[in-house]
Design an enzyme around this catalytic site. Structure first.
Site, mmCIF file in Angstrom:
data_model
loop_
_atom_site.group_PDB
_atom_site.id
_atom_site.type_symbol
_atom_site.label_atom_id
_atom_site.label_comp_id
_atom_site.label_asym_id
_atom_site.label_seq_id
_atom_site.Cartn_x
_atom_site.Cartn_y
_atom_site.Cartn_z
ATOM 1 N N LEU A 229 0.875 -1.165 0.000
ATOM 2 C CA LEU A 229 0.000 0.000 0.000
ATOM 3 C C LEU A 229 0.913 1.215 0.000
ATOM 4 C CD1 LEU A 229 -2.768 -0.744 2.691
ATOM 5 C CD2 LEU A 229 -3.013 -0.844 0.211
ATOM 6 N N ASP A 230 0.563 2.234 -0.771
ATOM 7 C CA ASP A 230 1.344 3.460 -0.734
ATOM 8 C C ASP A 230 1.419 3.984 0.695
ATOM 9 O OD1 ASP A 230 1.490 3.303 -3.482
ATOM 10 O OD2 ASP A 230 -0.144 4.727 -3.816
ATOM 11 N N LYS A 231 2.494 4.686 0.988
ATOM 12 C CA LYS A 231 2.685 5.255 2.319
ATOM 13 C C LYS A 231 1.466 6.027 2.820
ATOM 14 C CE LYS A 231 5.757 8.468 4.785
ATOM 15 N NZ LYS A 231 6.951 9.350 4.651
#
Length: 241
Positions: free
Chosen positions: A53-55
């Site tokens: 998951l993106d930050k």
């Protein structure tokens, strides 16, 4: 301590908060905390990240507890046998539903990749979305006297980097809080009026057949306080997603 939403002898799933990296990244060298490290220490054993998951994205994040399960789960993801559902708040009023079928060029992570001559080839990318609710706010943004937003459910059919964020930008409904692909004036409005300092994208539900028991697993992660407050402000408390 991270919220564990599922755990057995093969898998563990957490509700990743916005702002936490999954693992070390050359892009964020200054970061010292990572989901992988925290989960490992929390459950007392090594974990293998199955997906990313993106930050700034929150929600369901899966880890395998062995290299063998990692391999099996990776195959499920690659063969599109894992269903992922996200929710997001985006600029403007979207259509009731639509399929975004728009190829995306590869995003290179590091200068080293560029030096190696890895090309930014276009890859097939598809995202289905449904509009769940809308709101009109009495704030002037850009040339418009009011600001309009939609709550959408996003169902990615492929898994390209930043796919949901780039696809929503492509149809001119960028996700609020997206500092890379979004619109600064809308991000600023949410910061000033609602104290919202995060990307409003959340991985709400992940479904798949358990790699060992073959039972269907439906893993859900609740939204954080920022989303809850916005739902209250916009009259969306009873929206089902």
């Amino acid at each position: 301590m991270l919220e564990i939403i599922y755990q057995d002898e093969y898998l563990v799933a957490i509700n990743k908060p916005s702002g936490l990296l999954v693992h070390k990244s050359p892009i964020d060298r200054h970061e010292t905390e990572f989901a992988l490290q925290i989960v490992r220490d929390q459950i007392g054993q090594y974990v293998y990240p199955i997906h990313r998951l993106d930050k700034p994205t929150s929600g369901v994040l899966l880890f395998a507890l062995s290299a063998e399960i990692l391999k099996t789960m990776s195959l499920l993801f690659r063969s599109h046998e894992v269903s992922k559902e996200y929710i997001a708040i985006v600029r403007g009023y979207t259509q009731e539903e639509d399929l975004i079928d728009y190829p995306l060029k590869q995003m290179l992570d590091t200068k080293e990749q560029k030096k190696l001559g890895i090309t930014k080839e276009s890859q097939e990318a598809q995202t289905h979305y449904e509009c769940l609710a809308t709101v009109e706010l009495p704030y002037a943004v850009s040339r418009y006297p009011v600001a309009r937003y939609s709550l959408v459910k996003l169902l990615p059919k492929t898994g390209r980097k930043h796919q949901l964020r780039r696809h929503m930008k492509h149809i001119f409904h960028p996700i609020v809080g997206d500092t890379k692909h979004g619109r600064g004036e809308h991000n600023q409005l949410f910061r000033e009026k609602f104290e919202c300092h995060r990307l409003l994208l959340h991985s709400h539900r992940v479904s798949f057949l358990h790699p060992v028991t073959q039972e269907k697993l439906v893993l859900e992660a609740e939204v954080d306080g920022t989303f809850i407050k916005l739902f209250e402000d916009f009259g969306w408390e009873d929206i089902s997603y």
